[in-house]
Design an enzyme around this catalytic site. Structure first.
Site, PDB file in Angstrom:
ATOM      1  N   HIS A 230      16.420  61.278  31.956  1.00 12.54           N
ATOM      2  CA  HIS A 230      17.623  60.670  32.569  1.00 12.54           C
ATOM      3  C   HIS A 230      17.440  59.150  32.486  1.00 12.54           C
ATOM      4  O   HIS A 230      17.193  58.626  31.399  1.00 12.54           O
ATOM      5  CB  HIS A 230      17.743  61.226  33.994  1.00 12.54           C
ATOM      6  CG  HIS A 230      19.028  60.952  34.710  1.00 12.54           C
ATOM      7  ND1 HIS A 230      20.147  60.463  34.091  1.00 12.54           N
ATOM      8  CD2 HIS A 230      19.383  61.109  36.025  1.00 12.54           C
ATOM      9  CE1 HIS A 230      21.123  60.330  34.979  1.00 12.54           C
ATOM     10  NE2 HIS A 230      20.679  60.702  36.169  1.00 12.54           N
TER      11      HIS A 230
ATOM     12  N   HIS B  91      22.892  63.407  24.324  1.00 14.51           N
ATOM     13  CA  HIS B  91      23.523  63.408  25.637  1.00 14.51           C
ATOM     14  C   HIS B  91      24.133  64.769  25.867  1.00 14.51           C
ATOM     15  O   HIS B  91      24.666  65.372  24.936  1.00 14.51           O
ATOM     16  CB  HIS B  91      24.611  62.316  25.699  1.00 14.51           C
ATOM     17  CG  HIS B  91      24.953  61.940  27.091  1.00 14.51           C
ATOM     18  ND1 HIS B  91      25.851  62.647  27.848  1.00 14.51           N
ATOM     19  CD2 HIS B  91      24.474  60.954  27.881  1.00 14.51           C
ATOM     20  CE1 HIS B  91      25.926  62.101  29.035  1.00 14.51           C
ATOM     21  NE2 HIS B  91      25.099  61.069  29.089  1.00 14.51           N
TER      22      HIS B  91
ATOM     23  N   ASP C 177      20.822  54.257  27.052  1.00 14.10           N
ATOM     24  CA  ASP C 177      19.453  53.761  27.206  1.00 14.10           C
ATOM     25  C   ASP C 177      18.849  53.232  25.915  1.00 14.10           C
ATOM     26  O   ASP C 177      17.787  52.618  25.939  1.00 14.10           O
ATOM     27  CB  ASP C 177      18.554  54.886  27.746  1.00 14.10           C
ATOM     28  CG  ASP C 177      18.893  55.217  29.178  1.00 14.10           C
ATOM     29  OD1 ASP C 177      19.136  54.269  29.939  1.00 14.10           O
ATOM     30  OD2 ASP C 177      18.932  56.402  29.523  1.00 14.10           O
TER      31      ASP C 177
END
Ligand code: ACO
Length: 437
Positions: A268, A307, A363
């Site tokens: 995450h 994702h 990210d």
């Protein structure tokens, strides 16, 4: 009232059921009427990791993963990132509408006047080891605020909720900055109420002996945009934790700490730290093809890729790439960017990644900017947690106000032993279950 229905025939009994469909969804509890007899519990749905289960109705964030769309309260993320400040977006996410000028002024003033930490909380932070991971410090300190504001337990009082929401949004940058300075052995810097939310955060991070900290406007704007992009993302792992813990009516400080704990994991929010470790491991651009081969052979994952919802480009990654260029104009180009771009180029042409619809996520590039701004990777997830606190609080508040919500309590399919008799200690074989025992 819905008129659509899903017809199901139970082949065990030949009975037909019409389950009402609302927005393409059946209610899992409607399955319970499907029984073989009065003793039967009824049919359940089985959905490990919530791959196909809506746990709530929400009006906060909309994502279309196939089209790469992200909207907060209906507004496209691209427009918000271009035109708003982070606190304006925070107001929107919490209240549902963009603020008027006077609403924004009051909101900014309220948040600004909740940035201070109690001196005892500061001492609490000082108790951590010099090399404590900032995310562990952040999670613990947010939880510790619950002891400073015991009235926060009164979660059904809207005024109490309102105050805690302001306190949390105000204080998370202060806690984050202290975790950063703690690792460096620098004294903590008090908030400066004359500065904007992001500038004040930079002040608490980087001010040394100068009487007044002046943030570089390009860098503070880039950080503000990063905060906007990270503010909410509907029912992700940490938002789900926020709602689940909040559903037991725990106070918002411990709920936020629990959500931050979920965020800290490498799958995450912890992925941004892992991306930088990965880029370090790859070292130079020419090592990229071999690294990709290694991933395809099943050795690890390409961090910052993939994702659960986005099966097209993550729109946040596109904006972050743009923000990175703005930052590099001031800081100079982070050489890691070349490795990242090469990784993205090769991965996006590769059958393995195309077939699985794996694209860079938020990210992938954020860590490269954070590093160019002077942060070490272990603080990256804390930088994510600051803006995401807004999303968590909006999700928490929506959950508490939703008359359909109750304490979150999933069912299970029991796979253990049937009833068996107690075995005296001298007769036990010592065999334990393989994992973890
Ligand atoms: N690198 C290589 N292969 C991958 C990656 C990756 N980053 N992500 C998924 N895959 C592969 C899986 O191995 C699987 O392959 P298989 O079908 O051959 O078994 C397939 O793609 C589907 O992946 P799942 O794990 O089923 O996808 P899921 O939706 O459960 O996971 C997740 C999503 C956790 C984000 C995953 O893509 C991942 O681990 N990515 C790396 C970590 C990361 O960047 N996390 C940040 C996400 S964004 C955020 O939380 C803020």
């Amino acid at each position: 009232m819905t008129t659509e229905a899903l017809n199901i025939v139970d082949q065990r009994t030949n009975v037909a059921y019409a389950l009402p469909l609302n927005k393409g969804t059946i209610r899992a509890t409607d399955l319970r009427q499907i029984k073989t007899g009065p003793e039967d519990f009824g049919v359940m749905s089985y959905d490990p990791a919530f791959l196909n289960t809506a746990s709530c109705q929400s009006a906060i964030t909309f994502i279309d993963g196939d089209k790469g769309i992200l909207r907060y309260r209906g507004y496209p993320i691209e427009q918000l990132a271009e035109k708003c400040t982070f606190l304006e977006v925070a107001y929107l996410i919490i209240h549902g509408e963009l603020p008027t000028e006077s609403q924004l002024k009051t909101w900014v003033d309220d948040i600004t006047h909740h940035t201070m930490l109690h001196e005892k909380t500061k001492e609490f932070l000082q108790g951590f080891n010099h090399d404590a991971h900032p995310m562990g410090m952040f999670i613990s300190t947010v939880a510790a605020l619950s002891t400073v504001y015991p009235e926060a337990r009164n979660v059904h009082d809207p005024e109490v909720r309102k105050l805690q929401i302001r306190r949390l949004i105000g204080k998370v940058p202060t806690i984050a900055a202290y975790t950063y300075r703690h690792g460096l052995g620098y004294p903590y810097i008090y908030p400066d109420n004359e500065l904007s939310y992001t500038e004040n955060f930079m002040n608490m991070l980087w001010r040394m002996v100068e009487p007044k900290y002046r943030a570089n406007p390009a860098l503070s704007r880039a950080l503000d945009i990063l905060f906007i992009l990270h503010a909410d993302h509907e029912q992700n792992c940490s938002a789900n934790v926020m709602r689940a813990v909040g559903s037991s009516q725990a106070d918002p400080f411990v709920c936020t700490a629990a959500a931050a704990a979920a965020l800290s994991g490498p799958l995450h929010g912890g992925a941004n730290e892992e991306v930088l470790k990965m880029l370090d491991e790859i070292g130079t651009k020419d090592h990229v093809p071999a690294y990709i081969q290694q991933i395809k052979a099943g050795h690890g994952k390409l961090m910052g890729f993939g994702h659960r919802i986005y099966k097209n480009y993550d729109p946040r990654a596109r904006i972050i790439k743009w923000a990175a260029d703005q930052v590099f104009l001031t800081t100079g180009r982070n050489p890691k960017l070349d490795i990242a771009l090469e990784l993205e180029r090769i991965a996006l042409e590769d059958e393995y990644f195309i077939k699985r619809k794996l694209y860079p996520n938020v990210d992938f590039y954020s860590g490269i900017i954070y590093q160019a701004l002077g942060f070490k990777p272990d603080i990256f997830t804390v930088l994510f947690a600051i803006p995401r606190t807004v999303g968590w609080l909006a999700q928490w508040q929506e959950m508490l106000q939703d008359p359909e919500q109750k304490i979150a309590r999933p069912r299970q399919i029991y796979t253990g032993y049937p009833e068996r008799n107690y075995v005296p200690i001298e007769k036990r074989t010592g065999q334990a279950l393989a994992a973890g025992g």
